[in-house]
Write a protein that holds these residues in place. Structure first.
Motif, PDB file in Angstrom:
ATOM      1  N   ALA A  48       0.678  -1.154  -0.165  1.00 34.21           N
ATOM      2  CA  ALA A  48       0.000   0.141  -0.183  1.00 34.21           C
ATOM      3  C   ALA A  48       1.095   1.297   0.063  1.00 34.21           C
ATOM      4  O   ALA A  48       0.531   2.273  -0.498  1.00 34.21           O
ATOM      5  N   ILE A  49       2.219   1.257   0.611  1.00 33.68           N
ATOM      6  CA  ILE A  49       3.037   2.210   0.490  1.00 33.68           C
ATOM      7  C   ILE A  49       3.381   2.504  -0.921  1.00 33.68           C
ATOM      8  O   ILE A  49       3.699   3.582  -1.366  1.00 33.68           O
ATOM      9  N   SER A  50       3.708   1.466  -1.447  1.00 33.65           N
ATOM     10  CA  SER A  50       3.754   1.432  -2.999  1.00 33.65           C
ATOM     11  C   SER A  50       2.682   2.217  -3.811  1.00 33.65           C
ATOM     12  O   SER A  50       3.093   2.795  -4.935  1.00 33.65           O
ATOM     13  N   VAL A  51       1.598   1.812  -3.526  1.00 29.44           N
ATOM     14  CA  VAL A  51       0.343   2.212  -4.043  1.00 29.44           C
ATOM     15  C   VAL A  51       0.261   3.905  -3.957  1.00 29.44           C
ATOM     16  O   VAL A  51       0.316   4.697  -5.057  1.00 29.44           O
ATOM     17  N   THR A  52       0.420   4.545  -2.963  1.00 32.84           N
ATOM     18  CA  THR A  52       0.489   5.823  -2.512  1.00 32.84           C
ATOM     19  C   THR A  52       1.566   6.493  -3.123  1.00 32.84           C
ATOM     20  O   THR A  52       1.677   7.650  -3.681  1.00 32.84           O
ATOM     21  N   SER A  87      -1.713   1.656   4.453  1.00 34.26           N
ATOM     22  CA  SER A  87      -0.502   2.290   3.978  1.00 34.26           C
ATOM     23  C   SER A  87       0.238   3.137   4.966  1.00 34.26           C
ATOM     24  O   SER A  87      -0.366   3.382   6.006  1.00 34.26           O
ATOM     25  N   ALA A  88       1.414   3.051   4.980  1.00 37.36           N
ATOM     26  CA  ALA A  88       2.416   3.932   5.935  1.00 37.36           C
ATOM     27  C   ALA A  88       2.933   4.895   4.790  1.00 37.36           C
ATOM     28  O   ALA A  88       4.103   5.080   4.585  1.00 37.36           O
ATOM     29  N   THR A  94       4.570   9.428  -8.359  1.00 35.97           N
ATOM     30  CA  THR A  94       5.632   9.366  -8.879  1.00 35.97           C
ATOM     31  C   THR A  94       5.340   9.500 -10.667  1.00 35.97           C
ATOM     32  O   THR A  94       4.272   8.955 -11.232  1.00 35.97           O
ATOM     33  N   PRO A  95       5.625  10.700 -11.053  1.00 39.61           N
ATOM     34  CA  PRO A  95       5.083  11.333 -12.508  1.00 39.61           C
ATOM     35  C   PRO A  95       5.530  10.143 -13.417  1.00 39.61           C
ATOM     36  O   PRO A  95       4.562   9.998 -14.213  1.00 39.61           O
ATOM     37  N   SER A  96       6.536   9.077 -13.494  1.00 44.58           N
ATOM     38  CA  SER A  96       6.710   8.262 -14.437  1.00 44.58           C
ATOM     39  C   SER A  96       5.674   7.231 -14.565  1.00 44.58           C
ATOM     40  O   SER A  96       5.399   6.281 -15.455  1.00 44.58           O
ATOM     41  N   ALA A  97       4.782   6.991 -13.439  1.00 44.52           N
ATOM     42  CA  ALA A  97       3.691   5.995 -13.359  1.00 44.52           C
ATOM     43  C   ALA A  97       2.348   6.489 -13.711  1.00 44.52           C
ATOM     44  O   ALA A  97       1.481   5.883 -13.911  1.00 44.52           O
ATOM     45  N   ARG A  98       2.404   7.829 -14.114  1.00 40.33           N
ATOM     46  CA  ARG A  98       1.168   8.486 -14.425  1.00 40.33           C
ATOM     47  C   ARG A  98       0.449   7.804 -15.708  1.00 40.33           C
ATOM     48  O   ARG A  98       1.140   7.710 -16.626  1.00 40.33           O
ATOM     49  N   PRO A 131       5.553  11.609  -1.117  1.00 40.25           N
ATOM     50  CA  PRO A 131       4.082  11.652  -1.384  1.00 40.25           C
ATOM     51  C   PRO A 131       3.234  12.474  -0.800  1.00 40.25           C
ATOM     52  O   PRO A 131       2.386  12.935  -1.368  1.00 40.25           O
ATOM     53  N   LEU A 132       3.369  12.376   0.643  1.00 41.16           N
ATOM     54  CA  LEU A 132       2.535  13.311   1.310  1.00 41.16           C
ATOM     55  C   LEU A 132       2.560  14.588   1.012  1.00 41.16           C
ATOM     56  O   LEU A 132       1.600  15.480   0.791  1.00 41.16           O
ATOM     57  N   ASP A 133       3.825  15.340   0.485  1.00 43.64           N
ATOM     58  CA  ASP A 133       3.998  16.711   0.096  1.00 43.64           C
ATOM     59  C   ASP A 133       3.185  16.558  -1.142  1.00 43.64           C
ATOM     60  O   ASP A 133       2.568  17.563  -1.506  1.00 43.64           O
TER      61      ASP A 133
END
Length: 501
Positions: free
Chosen positions: A204-208, A228-229, A213-217, A301-303
């Motif tokens: 779930a950390i991977s998911v968030t 998730s954490a 991640t721009p290249s995963a868009r 990611p939080l930012d």
């Protein structure tokens, strides 16, 4: 003695970018296992970004799962069982689809396993996903990605122009797998324009993180994050200090590049154990985690969520009632602030001015049972809920059983997996003292919601969207209910806490 189930039959041959694969068929499901989605990251490709898969001649047997990534052997459920083949050559994925033909492409669900980025495997029995395929008429994909030092320590400072080393290798593996799905899943009956990623814990950390991640868009269109954490992503300065500690533990200070590229798997695991045992000065961190490298991952990611720069796709996100209680059990080595001393140290290193405000909300509660889980999983997930610009549905999983109550862990970390993957009947220890009917009923409701979300972008049942002004959250229990701003006092106590950089 004759097996109660017939042996799987040979499945269809399917063409991929690497070559033709032949799977197996059983109980209404076609399965293709151990399909390479990238070149083996060995030799000159160790500690390198994933490279294109090396094509093969003829038909590849896809009836067996590939080896699991290098990791400690601490149990089949989350890692490598005693007899499970293990190898650096583990960048494979598995695909399952219904045997019945379909006139239209099916939704795709891509699973990333948990395990603190140090253990896990797509071949774990819990993650087979056959219930999803049969119940929901979807194509299911589970992915192996690099773990531990080989996947999540930032050794890029030790690379050279002739022998580069990239960062965030496990995250890059996941992106490469999603690119494989985009390019190949239509051959398996899946719709590359209807991909849902989901995962639990590190998955779930991977998911968030992938959402930021721009290249995963554009590689996925919906997301489900179970426990998730999101804050367990760290800056490069801290990550490189952990990498330096690992190099010292490896005994490679004189020539780090040679040491890192030639060490055996067991030597890497031994160095990781030394590093883990000497992390006491930074409680509430995990060194094997994504890093803000300014390259693949430009910001935390939080930012990204709070600035509106994360992918604004539909999102289901939630945590379990007592996340931290799992980690007080024997052999659980993850640091989730299991004492007031550890918590005080964490605040001293982050935001000491909030120490009394936060700890005051936990008076009368054992620190190891509540605060740690809220710090790592619940509060950062709330930050995502309240900041996400796309549709978001929030949940808290509260269902427990008499066994879990007797153990003192209740609805702790990972317990929702039994319902998500439809394995309630196989986990007989969980309901040995009762609770099986409630678990089965929950299994039906959760799977219906997850599958409807993958197909339509909304849950199936009554479940209002989460909005910052109402904070409506679905509580998953024997009888589901919707609460406004659950645990409001705790949320207000954590308000403003941002954690480590």
């Amino acid at each position: 003695m004759r097996s109660r189930h017939p042996a799987p039959a040979a499945g269809p041959e399917t063409k991929t970018t690497g070559g033709v694969v032949r799977g197996i068929s059983s109980h209404g499901v076609h399965s293709w296992r151990g399909i390479p989605y990238a070149a083996a990251p060995v030799g000159d490709l160790r500690l390198r970004r994933p490279h294109p898969v090396v094509p093969w001649e003829g038909v590849r047997d896809a009836s067996r799962f590939g080896p699991v990534p290098i990791q400690e052997r601490i149990g089949e459920f989350i890692g490598a069982g005693r007899d499970t083949p293990m190898s650096e050559d583990a960048l494979t994925l598995n695909v399952s689809a219904p045997t019945t033909p379909s006139d239209t492409p099916r939704p795709v669900m891509v699973w990333f396993y948990g395990g603190a980025f140090v253990v896990g495997a797509s071949s774990a029995p819990t993650y087979r996903g056959y219930d999803f395929v049969r119940r929901g008429d979807v194509v299911y994909v589970s992915v192996n990605y690099r773990l531990g030092a080989l996947g999540y320590l930032d050794f890029s400072a030790y690379g050279t122009p002739e022998r580069p080393i990239e960062s965030n290798l496990g995250l890059r593996d996941q992106i490469a797998a999603l690119e494989w799905v985009r390019d190949n899943i239509a051959a398996f009956g899946g719709d590359p324009d209807q991909v849902t990623v989901f995962g639990e814990s590190a998955g779930a950390i991977s998911v968030t993180t992938l959402m930021a991640t721009p290249s995963a868009r554009g590689l996925f269109h919906r997301a489900i994050a179970e426990s998730s954490a999101p804050g367990m992503v760290f800056g490069q300065e801290r990550a490189r200090a952990w990498a330096a500690g690992f190099v010292t533990a490896l005994g490679a200070d004189d020539d780090p590049l040679t040491g890192l590229t030639t060490a055996t798997g067991e030597q890497l695991l031994a160095a990781a154990r030394v590093l883990r045992d000497h992390l006491g000065d930074q409680p509430g961190t995990i060194p094997t985690a994504p890093v803000v490298d300014g390259d693949l991952l430009p910001e935390a990611p939080l930012d990204a969520f709070e600035a509106g720069r994360a992918a604004d796709i539909p999102l289901i996100i939630g945590t379990n009632d007592t996340e931290g209680r799992l980690f007080e059990l024997p052999r659980m080595r993850m640091d989730v602030l299991v004492s007031e001393e550890r918590a005080s140290r964490m605040f001293a290193l982050t935001q000491p001015e909030l120490r009394e405000q936060v700890l005051g909300a936990y008076e009368g509660r054992p620190f190891r049972k509540d605060l740690g889980g809220d710090y790592m999983f619940w509060w950062p997930s709330v930050r995502v809920m309240q900041a996400h610009r796309g549709p978001v549905w929030a949940y808290r999983y509260d269902l427990t059983t008499p066994v879990l109550n007797l153990m003192g862990v209740r609805a702790t970390h990972g317990m929702e997996l039994f319902t998500v993957f439809g394995v309630a009947d196989r986990a007989r220890w969980l309901t040995a003292l009762g609770g099986r009917a409630a678990l089965r009923a929950m299994q039906d409701r959760v799977q219906d919601d997850w599958l409807h979300f993958a197909r339509h972008g909304t849950p199936a049942s009554f479940w209002p969207e989460y909005e910052p002004d109402t904070r409506l959250t679905k509580i998953l229990d024997r009888t589901d209910r919707v609460e406004a701003d659950p645990r409001r006092e705790r949320r207000l106590a954590w308000q403003g806490f941002r954690g480590y950089d």
